[in-house]
Every structure is written in C-alpha cells, then in structure tokens.
Enzyme design. Structure first.
Site, PDB file in Angstrom:
ATOM      1  N   LEU A 142      51.354 -34.051  48.256  1.00  0.00           N
ATOM      2  CA  LEU A 142      51.381 -33.074  49.470  1.00  0.00           C
ATOM      3  C   LEU A 142      51.048 -31.682  48.385  1.00  0.00           C
ATOM      4  O   LEU A 142      51.690 -31.728  47.590  1.00  0.00           O
ATOM      5  CB  LEU A 142      52.666 -32.700  50.168  1.00  0.00           C
ATOM      6  CG  LEU A 142      52.893 -33.865  51.460  1.00  0.00           C
ATOM      7  CD1 LEU A 142      53.929 -33.663  52.025  1.00  0.00           C
ATOM      8  CD2 LEU A 142      51.652 -33.991  52.196  1.00  0.00           C
ATOM      9  N   ASP A 143      50.315 -30.715  49.060  1.00  0.00           N
ATOM     10  CA  ASP A 143      50.373 -29.587  48.011  1.00  0.00           C
ATOM     11  C   ASP A 143      51.506 -28.895  48.021  1.00  0.00           C
ATOM     12  O   ASP A 143      52.407 -29.182  48.904  1.00  0.00           O
ATOM     13  CB  ASP A 143      49.445 -28.581  48.956  1.00  0.00           C
ATOM     14  CG  ASP A 143      47.704 -28.727  48.805  1.00  0.00           C
ATOM     15  OD1 ASP A 143      47.339 -29.768  47.988  1.00  0.00           O
ATOM     16  OD2 ASP A 143      47.027 -28.599  49.617  1.00  0.00           O
ATOM     17  N   ARG A 144      51.739 -28.040  47.031  1.00  0.00           N
ATOM     18  CA  ARG A 144      53.208 -27.287  46.641  1.00  0.00           C
ATOM     19  C   ARG A 144      53.490 -26.550  48.017  1.00  0.00           C
ATOM     20  O   ARG A 144      54.680 -26.725  48.458  1.00  0.00           O
ATOM     21  CB  ARG A 144      53.034 -26.193  45.841  1.00  0.00           C
ATOM     22  CG  ARG A 144      54.095 -25.393  45.554  1.00  0.00           C
ATOM     23  CD  ARG A 144      53.888 -24.205  44.811  1.00  0.00           C
ATOM     24  NE  ARG A 144      53.503 -24.458  43.177  1.00  0.00           N
ATOM     25  CZ  ARG A 144      54.556 -24.621  42.526  1.00  0.00           C
ATOM     26  NH1 ARG A 144      55.862 -24.355  42.729  1.00  0.00           N
ATOM     27  NH2 ARG A 144      54.280 -24.677  41.234  1.00  0.00           N
ATOM     28  N   ARG A 243      42.888 -27.940  55.037  1.00  0.00           N
ATOM     29  CA  ARG A 243      42.541 -26.561  54.845  1.00  0.00           C
ATOM     30  C   ARG A 243      41.147 -26.156  54.673  1.00  0.00           C
ATOM     31  O   ARG A 243      40.799 -25.206  55.490  1.00  0.00           O
ATOM     32  CB  ARG A 243      43.117 -26.254  53.548  1.00  0.00           C
ATOM     33  CG  ARG A 243      44.812 -26.418  53.373  1.00  0.00           C
ATOM     34  CD  ARG A 243      45.170 -26.494  52.034  1.00  0.00           C
ATOM     35  NE  ARG A 243      44.977 -25.189  51.175  1.00  0.00           N
ATOM     36  CZ  ARG A 243      45.351 -24.693  50.124  1.00  0.00           C
ATOM     37  NH1 ARG A 243      45.916 -25.601  49.276  1.00  0.00           N
ATOM     38  NH2 ARG A 243      45.173 -23.586  49.780  1.00  0.00           N
TER      39      ARG A 243
END
Length: 305
Positions: A142-144, A243
C-alpha cells in the site's frame, strides 16, 4: 462434569498451553488450572485477549470447552510486543500469514534504508523476537499515505503461492476513496493502460500503448457535491491504479497533489483499503479481512445515492 488438563510449555515460546480433557466453561477451566493467583486476575487475562482456544482469541467467560481443545495463554511479554507496533495493528496471524491494519503515513516496505521503521521492518522485528530465524515476506504493498488492510507472508512458500497465483488467490480487494467533486455516473468501470515515466509518475492511456492494462470498478456511496465517497473494486492491482484512474475521470483523490488534487481537507491521502478476500495459501480456505473506513472520511453534509 469432570475437568482436567495436560499442561505443556515450549522453551522457545512465551505461551502456556493446556489440553482440555472434559467439557467445561472457559473461566472455571482457567480457575481450576490456577493460571493466576486470583479470580480477578484470571478475568483480566481473558479481557485483555490473552487466552486462545484452538488458536482463536476468546474473551467470553462462559465459552464452552470440549475435550481435545487446546487452550493457549499468551504472556504479557507477547502482548507487549504487539502493543509496541507503531502505526500498524495485527488483525490475524498464523504460521503462514500476518494480516495487518496500516495507518496512513507508514511505508509498507523500505524504499532506501533497510532499517526504516516500515510495516515490514516492524513485523520482522516482531517475528524475530519469537525466533531469530523467523522472517516476513512482502506479498503486496500500500502507498505510504494509503491506510487499511494488507498482508505479509511468513515463509517463502506462502509468498510464492500468493504472488504467482495472485488473480486466483485474491478474489476481492475493495477500497474507499474521498474524491473532489461528484462523478456524473453513479457507477462505472475505468479501463486503461498504465505506464510509468522516469520521474516515477504513472500515466494512463485509453489504448494499448505497451503499458499494463488496469481495470477499476467504482460506485458513488455518498456525496455532498463538493466531495464524494467512492467504493472501488479492483480487477487488477497496478501501481497507483486507483489514483490515476480517478484523476482520469476528473475527480482526483483529495490530498493527491501528484495526480491533480486541488484540496486536502483530510491532511492526508483520501484512500483506504477496506477489504481483502483471498484463499489461504496452505489450507485453501477462503478468508476475508476488513478495516473500518476512518472517521475523518465522513462527509459533513452527505447525501446517500
């Protein structure tokens, strides 16, 4: 009813284990084994989730026990290890997997420094505290700034099975996103090809441009006109897929300046991984884990659609 147990304890573990010999309720069983010096202390370890029955945490005092079941008492040291984890919470653990709930702001895996305080690094310390030879393997990321549920493997075999058969093993991944504005369509499918440039920004093309095909299904769950909450189901799992796709339709995720967002009301990226459903790499059992949508995602003036 006769109640007795055979006790055994591993030298390498901090758990105490008991085998149930006769039917009983959980609290009376623990009192008979003299787990703690008093009734209140025994109740406390139940309330803190330190008692497992056949590997499942049980807190009910009157839970019925049957002959052959294994009772496991987790010592305070083990509970302390879990509480010391920062920005992540363990939802499930067995010999093959660890499933966690990650907060926004925590990297899944180190990008540059191997000892950076990432989810992977913390879990590595956590399992090595039990046995120095234990390891944790990355299965997906998962992205930060994306919060929510994700999993790691605890051995190479489980990792390989999951990664090599990802589409078959992972049957559902659901996200919630807060986006700018209100999409014209209440539900739709976004289908495009994604490629990454040298600046590590992902671009989308409606036609095959040599990139990777990405498919995202969305449904508008709530809106107030200015912002909307979308439920998204992934058919593929490409880097930055959600995104980029939401930016494609003109409704970028709040806080996502990289992909065109103009506002940041949450002071973080408005993306949360709510659900993952997959087949266990060893047992084949279908498993599902859920992370509640953060309260800050709640729209001030909302209209259900």
């Amino acid at each position: 009813m006769k109640k007795s147990a055979k006790r055994h304890q591993s030298k390498k573990q901090t758990e105490k284990k008991y085998i149930v010999k006769g039917e009983s309720e959980l609290l009376p069983f623990l009192l008979e084994q003299k787990i703690k010096s008093s009734r209140n202390a025994t109740k406390s370890i139940l309330s803190r989730g330190q008692v497992k029955v056949d590997g499942k945490t049980i807190t009910q005092h009157n839970a019925v026990l049957k002959p052959g079941q294994e009772i496991e008492i987790i010592e305070n040291k083990e509970m302390q290890r879990k509480s010391e984890l920062m920005g992540i919470r363990i939802l499930y653990e067995d010999q093959d997997l660890i499933v966690i709930d990650k907060e926004a702001g925590i990297l899944s895996v180190a990008a540059k420094h191997p000892n950076e305080w990432t989810a992977h690094y913390q879990l590595s310390l956590y399992v090595k505290d039990k046995n120095p030879r234990n390891r944790v393997f990355v299965v997906h990321r998962l992205d930060r700034d994306t919060s929510g549920v994700m999993m790691f493997a605890k051995n190479e075999k489980a990792k390989r099975i999951l990664q090599d058969n990802w589409k078959k093993m992972v049957t559902e991944r659901i996200y919630t996103a807060m986006v700018e504005g209100e999409p014209a369509k209440k539900e739709d499918t976004i289908d495009s090809w994604l490629s990454e440039n040298k600046a590590f920004k992902v671009y989308s093309s409606p036609k095959d441009n040599g990139g990777k095909r990405a498919v995202t299904h969305y449904h508008v769950a709530q809106t107030n006109g200015n912002y909307s909450l979308l439920t998204l189901t992934l058919e593929t799992g490409r880097k930055n897929q959600i995104r980029v796709h939401l930016s494609d339709i003109g409704h970028p995720i709040v806080g996502d300046k990289k992909y065109g967002a103009q506002t940041n009301p949450l002071k973080r990226l408005g993306l949360h991984a709510t659900t993952i459903k997959f087949k266990h790499p060893t047992s084949g059992k279908l498993m599902q884990f859920h992370s509640a949508v953060p309260k800050i995602f709640k729209l001030k003036t909302k209209t259900s659609v």
